[in-house]
Design an enzyme around this catalytic site. Sequence first.
Site, PDB file in Angstrom:
ATOM      1  N   CYS A  39      44.893  53.812 -51.125  1.00  0.00           N
ATOM      2  CA  CYS A  39      45.644  53.613 -49.779  1.00  0.00           C
ATOM      3  C   CYS A  39      46.750  54.718 -49.836  1.00  0.00           C
ATOM      4  CB  CYS A  39      45.898  52.499 -49.795  1.00  0.00           C
ATOM      5  SG  CYS A  39      46.776  52.089 -47.938  1.00  0.00           S
ATOM      6  N   CYS A  41      41.790  49.450 -47.301  1.00  0.00           N
ATOM      7  CA  CYS A  41      42.540  49.043 -48.231  1.00  0.00           C
ATOM      8  C   CYS A  41      42.593  47.412 -48.429  1.00  0.00           C
ATOM      9  CB  CYS A  41      44.086  49.526 -47.846  1.00  0.00           C
ATOM     10  SG  CYS A  41      45.248  48.964 -48.762  1.00  0.00           S
ATOM     11  N   CYS A  77      46.616  46.176 -47.419  1.00  0.00           N
ATOM     12  CA  CYS A  77      47.329  46.353 -46.196  1.00  0.00           C
ATOM     13  C   CYS A  77      46.324  46.362 -44.977  1.00  0.00           C
ATOM     14  CB  CYS A  77      48.301  47.378 -46.197  1.00  0.00           C
ATOM     15  SG  CYS A  77      47.587  49.023 -46.309  1.00  0.00           S
ATOM     16  N   CYS A  90      29.448  63.378 -57.237  1.00  0.00           N
ATOM     17  CA  CYS A  90      28.658  64.490 -58.221  1.00  0.00           C
ATOM     18  C   CYS A  90      28.308  65.278 -56.976  1.00  0.00           C
ATOM     19  CB  CYS A  90      27.397  63.912 -58.661  1.00  0.00           C
ATOM     20  SG  CYS A  90      26.305  63.330 -57.309  1.00  0.00           S
ATOM     21  N   HIS A 132      21.242  63.074 -56.507  1.00  0.00           N
ATOM     22  CA  HIS A 132      22.087  63.822 -57.543  1.00  0.00           C
ATOM     23  C   HIS A 132      22.041  64.919 -57.656  1.00  0.00           C
ATOM     24  CE1 HIS A 132      24.646  63.650 -61.030  1.00  0.00           C
ATOM     25  NE2 HIS A 132      23.895  64.024 -62.016  1.00  0.00           N
ATOM     26  N   ASP A 184      25.218  68.981 -66.820  1.00  0.00           N
ATOM     27  CA  ASP A 184      25.776  68.081 -65.686  1.00  0.00           C
ATOM     28  C   ASP A 184      27.163  67.766 -65.915  1.00  0.00           C
ATOM     29  OD1 ASP A 184      26.244  65.730 -64.363  1.00  0.00           O
ATOM     30  OD2 ASP A 184      24.425  65.187 -64.584  1.00  0.00           O
TER      31      ASP A 184
END
Length: 620
Positions: free
Chosen positions: A221, A249, A252, A275, A302, A319
């Site tokens: 946040c 959040c 808050c 990714c 992916h 990767d």
Amino acid sequence: MDQDLQRCLNLLKENDENVRCNAESALFTVCQNILSHPNDKQFREVCLDDPIVEKLLPAIGAMECLFDIGFIEAADSLILPPEASLSKLQALENLLSETCCISTVTVDNTAAYNLLPKTTDPKERAFLTKIVHEFQRIMHFDNPILQKKARKLIPITELKIATMNRIRELQARIKLSKESLEEPTERQYKESDIDTEQLFLMEVMHWFKYKFFTWVDSPNCSACLGSCEYNDVVRSEDPRCSTIEIHKCTNCKALVKFPRYFDPEPLLTLRRGRCGEWANVFTLLCRSLGYDSRFVCDQTDHVWTEVWSIHEKRWIHLDPCEDVIDRPLMYEKGWKKKLSYIIAYSKDEIQDVTWRYTRDQVGVMKRRNICSENNLLQLIESLNRHRQCAANYSASRREYLIKRRLLELVELIHMPNEQNSDVHDNYQERSTGSYKWRLQRGEVSQAFSGRNYSWDISKNGETFHLNYSVVKDTYQVLNGEGRILEQMSGWQSGVNEVEGGIFRKTENDWKMVYLVRSPEATCGQVKWNFVVSNPNLCVSKFYLQTVIKVFHEANVTWQLKAFFDNTDENLLEGAVKIILSVKFSGGQGDCAWQHAQIFRESLEVKEDRSFIVNIELKKR
């Protein structure tokens, strides 16, 4: 709005369009960096020789904007103090997001989109259109200005030194192995096998994962620095990103924006994402270093990178999220992905590389039902001709690509038939991202949170012999003569409980394998449970033999806990249940997680016994 901030923005409008756009883009980057990392000092400081300042100085009102939101002058930089309010910063970002000019690489897409095969299926057309779009977008990576900017961020000298050190160690190991062998083995590693370029690339990828880029499941946040959870997604008007995730959040209840950039330029500064962002930036870095590289998209959500190896004359899988090189079956074997379409994009061509990443040809073909194979092949061939037959395209480059593509096609033709070529390989589950996120995607199993398995040590008599081989990743229960009574594959199949994302790490360069905790975990633990089910027996003696390796003040601690029917018994003797646990902790720096290892063995060891438990029982 604050009148001073409004005055600064009005001054910005008086500049020439190009100067104004550059300044607004620079200010927008500064705002996003700080709001994304409110406690990180490096994002609150802008050096005077930074390219961002070079964009701000010519613009009337730009530096005034920085000072108005709270920046102060230091010796050779501008700094936003920790106590400065972020409210003006947030207001400036909101205004700039609506008005600032975003510089992008523009390409005439019309001709490429005209190559789409005729189809009445909207699903098929959307899939094929996405391929055209990705092929156009890939040209971002060959922007010379962007490549220059990316290359400046890489500690090339440091990584070259690390590569040379690794080469020397490999050479020493090769020399030692030659001296220790009386007869040559069938496949002995030679110095000519050392690929310097690939070793350097491995160092780049390791640096990228652990020192440069950051994985983000959900941003913190910007108001209270508390943790957030995914809430919604909206379309973005910023041409550099496709969507903007909205996270809420938990403390808050403030809403925090998380833009999903596909343009690598802002990511060079933000250095965070999942990714998609990782592969975008890593592919750009590879291109900036001169590697022939391409962006690989898996239809099951992916992305990663491939680099052409001149030494081996083939495409190498990388990767960066997992710091894994040349393990193409990892997704199918380790992550249990049901693959369908995997398309690779480079500045020169498109290639359907699905068969490099699967050994389940029948299953994959059943799942390839989005479009016809003919239409897919027709589009790929048409786009490749369109790109390579452009007026300014080199004839020698075209000839080189034909030869290279033939090599790849021969490789891909053979791969679907190599069903048993990887019987001795082991593939880890996904390690990046939260456990909950990976579990939802089906890329990690429930077993990793704790198998809750117990070994019955009394079912074969008064002795229990357990061996675990980390090289084969197999447990074996043996009798007194060494005959195998029971066998299980996978280290996690025999454990009772796991904490800290423990996984089996393979170092293909050093030819080593071991168990280690997750990079995100400060500590980790594994427990094995041994029970006596026979009411007439109890534990007499317990023997443990294992292998550990620690670096840089890391710790590996073993603990044995015994349970009794009769509380008057002492130590282990008389126990009816034993829990053996090992804890990983300590280490230094970004690689602290890797400094505490158990079961470390060479991949070349044929009969390793990295973990041996012998238990003798007695009658009650």
